[in-house]
Scaffold this active site. Structure first.
Site, PDB file in Angstrom:
ATOM      1  N   SER A 652       8.830  -3.080  -8.552  1.00 53.83           N
ATOM      2  CA  SER A 652       8.969  -2.051  -7.522  1.00 53.83           C
ATOM      3  C   SER A 652      10.065  -1.044  -7.848  1.00 53.83           C
ATOM      4  O   SER A 652      10.215  -0.044  -7.135  1.00 53.83           O
ATOM      5  CB  SER A 652       9.247  -2.698  -6.160  1.00 53.83           C
ATOM      6  OG  SER A 652      10.466  -3.413  -6.178  1.00 53.83           O
ATOM      7  N   LYS A 695      13.254  -2.626   2.862  1.00 51.00           N
ATOM      8  CA  LYS A 695      13.933  -1.777   1.880  1.00 51.00           C
ATOM      9  C   LYS A 695      14.449  -0.493   2.519  1.00 51.00           C
ATOM     10  O   LYS A 695      15.602  -0.081   2.289  1.00 51.00           O
ATOM     11  CB  LYS A 695      12.973  -1.463   0.733  1.00 51.00           C
ATOM     12  CG  LYS A 695      12.655  -2.661  -0.153  1.00 51.00           C
ATOM     13  CD  LYS A 695      11.644  -2.301  -1.228  1.00 51.00           C
ATOM     14  CE  LYS A 695      11.355  -3.502  -2.136  1.00 51.00           C
ATOM     15  NZ  LYS A 695      10.327  -3.196  -3.150  1.00 51.00           N
TER      16      LYS A 695
END
Length: 811
Positions: A652, A695
């Site tokens: 990611s 996140k």
């Protein structure tokens, strides 16, 4: 330029007004399994088909409520089926080491046990009484008198013959011995008188005595035969009397169990054994001694019944869950007792296992617990293959003990085994155990989530009502139900799906109920649900708060303002138990002339996982294909996660690492007020990532701790937009223009947002517009190629050409 998302796109609320109820008290309980149509159909098929090997494996993540749902489903099916039959073990009088197993209708096992106990009590009364009758004593006296009369007759005849020859018979009664003594004047002669007799007379008397002794030996031998005949006659008499006392009692039991052939055969053996052991019931004084020493209990114990499985109180087929599936708990065991330092056993010490109790029904086992117990998995497979339960000890199987044991008769098995476990166990067994596919042919795969449509939301509300009633919680108003549904969407990271993770749902309901009761409310409100969510996070976020504090203090170097070349705020996610949180981590890059190698420092020091290394290789391929199609990629670059000491995994951060490289090559600074997450493929397309909400919130918390300036935000994959269910404070900041979420689909869009400079598109000749990021990158790479060519040694030119050919092939 890419525009930030509207605040309404950051959270998809559930409108409580769409519900037709005010609280869950108005809703009926949910029937069936929510969102588990595939699993439910598999369960119905697996339980319905009665063929060898069609056992079930229920697979799905832990906490899905698999056990609860399976038990509910099995009990519903079992309630409509016949009650299982009882099994008992009884003595095998011919071969005591091989007890007999007998099958009986439900409840008749314990009834037969009571009947046999009563039979022993009746025999202990009836047999002594039968032997106290006048008729018995008269016949016994007659037999003894007959024997005595025959004995007296032969001895009288012998004495008469001895007297004719002047000899008398002397008997020592205390030793039952006989001797012959000469007579004189009708009295036994003394030894000195015998010595005074003439030699001829002594010889005559000696010959007479020798002849009489021969006849005496014959008589004694004959008398021994008569004694044997007397004993046999007494034994026959005793059997007749015993049969008279025992026969009608046994016959009564035969009539009661005349439909069970095995019971009738057993009762015949019991009758014969009782007749052979009448003295155990007759002699009261002996019995008292036996009871005091415990021998009587052992004597009568062989007539007891070991009820192995009792279904007298059952309704429907058995459903058994064995929480500790060790070998003995599954197969059964034979216990031992210590007698005089020796371990002994008998059929009454045979104990049932879960397979015995579930026989005729269903056995539910936890796959992980089963597989971690020695011998248990192999034993279960052996039983399922054989179709019968053979009780044995692992110690005996592997010759670890030499104690004399039993070999109980195997019991036929008819059971459906349901294993419950996680998916990885199912696929591991499929791959590595060839027997597994033969014995567990049906898989019931539980879904993690279901579609968040109107129908499912109404069913979800009914599920909450069911759980509330089950645990006797306060009912939830419709606003609280809507908040639970919203939280469920976030749990699966999808606004179009709802979580069916039953453990998490149930925990949230119970904690919301607690806060509602603390507030003195009669219904659970939305605020109570939110408080429960907040408190769950607060109890788990110590590490996250510490990281944010370290960022605020500058211990962890994260910039949230300004612009820096070759430095990007990547977003990573950490999991501690059931709690996951995101936080920023600085990614930096360096570039120089080289041979096309991008060094991942994390991988070099073994702090990077395989997937992270894959992401670095993908971005290397992207650079080579896009900017060095007809020239060698003359680049040496390094990438690193600064202040990372615990390892990194996942792809990611690929976009962040690629943008850091592009910034370093183009010498264009990156906005530090932005963080970025997303993976990329070789064509520069941005791919979705997991943990998107955590996140974003992690970077928001860091910015808020340092100070929001209205420029901060996060760059995310556009395919993650439908997964956004952000916290209320993040949504509020976005609505006020103090925080921004930018969706991107390509690397070019990401670098434009991060640098504020146009990425640039190549024209037909492959040229990029001047001043664009891609133009600067390409120019820098061409400069690297020329520099490398200038400094190349003459012997290296061929290597350069080979490298160019390889780059051409790769493009």
């Amino acid at each position: 330029m890419i525009q930030a998302l509207d605040a309404d796109a950051l959270y998809t609320p559930c409108d409580p007004d769409r519900f037709g109820f005010k609280s869950t008290a108005e809703l009926a309980d949910l029937d069936g399994l929510l969102g588990q149509d595939r699993a439910e159909e598999a369960l119905q098929f697996g339980l319905g088909i009665r063929r060898h090997g069609y056992n079930l494996f229920v697979l799905g993540p832990s906490g899905m409520g698999k056990h609860t749902m399976v038990h509910q489903f099995l009990h519903q099916c079992a309630a409509e089926e016949l009650v299982a039959r009882d099994w008992i073990y009884v003595a095998n009088f011919s071969h005591p080491e091989k007890p007999r197993a007998i099958e009986l209708a439900a409840g008749r096992g314990s009834a037969f046990d009571r009947d046999m106990r009563q039979l022993v009590e009746d025999l202990r009364s009836a047999i002594p009484n039968a032997f106290e009758t006048e008729q018995y004593h008269a016949r016994l006296q007659e037999l003894h008198e007959s024997f005595q009369e025959r004995s007296r007759a032969v001895f009288a005849e012998l004495a008469e013959e001895a007297e004719k020859h002047g000899v008398t018979v002397v008997r020592a009664r205390e030793r039952d011995e006989f001797s012959f003594v000469p007579l004189k004047d009708e009295r036994p002669i003394k030894s000195e008188e015998y010595e005074a007799l003439p030699e001829e007379e002594q010889q005559r008397l000696s010959a007479v005595i020798t002849s009489l002794e021969d006849k005496l030996r014959g008589i004694l031998h004959q008398r021994s035969q008569w004694q044997r005949e007397l004993r046999e006659a007494i034994k026959t008499l005793n059997r007749e009397v015993g049969m008279f006392a025992v026969g009608h009692l046994i016959e009564d039991l035969r009539e009661k169990y005349n439909d069970v052939a095995a019971i009738n055969d057993y009762l015949s053996e019991v009758q014969e054994d009782v007749i052979d052991n009448l003295n155990a019931f007759r002699d009261e004084e002996e019995e008292v001694v036996m009871w005091e020493t415990g021998k009587a209990e052992q004597s009568f114990r062989r007539y007891q019944v070991n009820v192995l499985v009792d279904h007298s109180e059952a309704a429907g087929a058995p459903v058994v869950y064995e929480d500790l599936p060790i070998f003995q708990n599954l197969i059964g065991r034979i216990e031992y007792v210590s007698q005089m330092g020796t371990l002994v056993t008998d059929y009454m010490l045979i104990r049932s296992g879960a397979l015995h109790r579930a026989n005729g029904g269903y056995l539910v086992l936890d796959a992980h617990k089963l597989l971690t117990q020695p011998f248990a998995w192999e034993a279960l497979k052996r039983v399922l293959y054989a179709g019968e339960i053979h009780i044995e000890s692992p110690a005996e199987m592997y010759s670890m003990i030499s104690t004399v044991s039993l070999e109980p008769e195997p019991i036929p098995l008819n059971v459906k085994v349901v294993l419950v476990g996680e998916r990885y166990l199912y696929y591991l067994l499929q791959a590595y155990d060839p027997d597994f596919a033969e014995l567990f042919k049906v898989q019931a795969d539980f879904e993690n989530s279901l579609d968040s449509n109107d129908d499912n939301q109404n069913r979800y509300a009914r599920l909450l009502a069911t759980l509330v009633r089950k645990d006797q919680l306060l009912h939830f108003d419709r606003d609280a139900v809507a908040r639970v549904i919203e939280h469920s969407r976030r749990a699966v990271e999808d606004t179009q799906r709802l979580s069916v993770h039953m453990r998490s749902i149930n925990d949230l309901l119970q904690e919301a109920d607690y806060w509602a009761r603390q507030g003195g409310r009669e219904l659970v409100s939305r605020a109570d649900v939110q408080q429960a969510i907040d408190k769950q996070i607060y109890r788990s976020d110590r590490v996250q708060r510490r990281i944010v504090e370290e960022i605020r203090r500058g211990t962890l170097l994260i910039d949230t303002a300004g612009a820096v070349t070759a430095q990007v705020n990547a977003l990573v996610i950490s999991e501690l138990g059931r709690f996951a949180f995101g936080h920023p981590s600085r990614v930096t890059a360096t570039v120089r002339v080289g041979e096309g190698e991008v060094v991942d420092i994390e991988r070099e020091v073994e702090l990077g996982g395989a997937i992270h290394s894959k992401g670095v290789m993908i971005l290397t391929a992207y650079l080579a294909a896009r900017f060095a199609g007809n020239k060698p990629l003359s680049l040496a670059a390094t990438l690193v996660f600064e202040q990372n000491y615990g390892g990194i995994e996942g792809d990611s951060a690929t976009i962040a690492e690629l943008c850091a490289l592009l910034s370093a090559l183009a010498n264009i600074p990156v906005r530090q007020s932005l963080a970025v997450t997303g993976s990329a493929n070789q064509r520069g397309q941005v791919q979705p990532v997991g943990g998107i909400n955590e996140k974003i919130e992690g970077f928001f918390d860091a910015c808020q701790a340092i100070g929001l300036n209205g420029e901060q935000g996060v760059v995310i994959p556009s395919t993650n937009v439908e997964h956004l269910m952000l916290r209320e404070d993040v949504v509020a900041a976005a609505r006020e223009g103090r925080f921004h979420i930018y969706p991107v689909s390509t690397v070019d869009e990401a670098i434009e947002v991060l640098t504020g400079v146009t990425a640039g598109e190549a024209d037909a000749r492959g040229e990029y517009p001047p001043e664009s990021v891609n133009y600067q990158v390409k120019q820098r790479l061409e400069d690297f190629a020329e520099t490398r060519h200038e400094f190349a040694k003459p012997g290296d030119e061929d290597q350069d050409e080979d490298a160019k050919d390889k780059d051409d092939d790769a493009s």
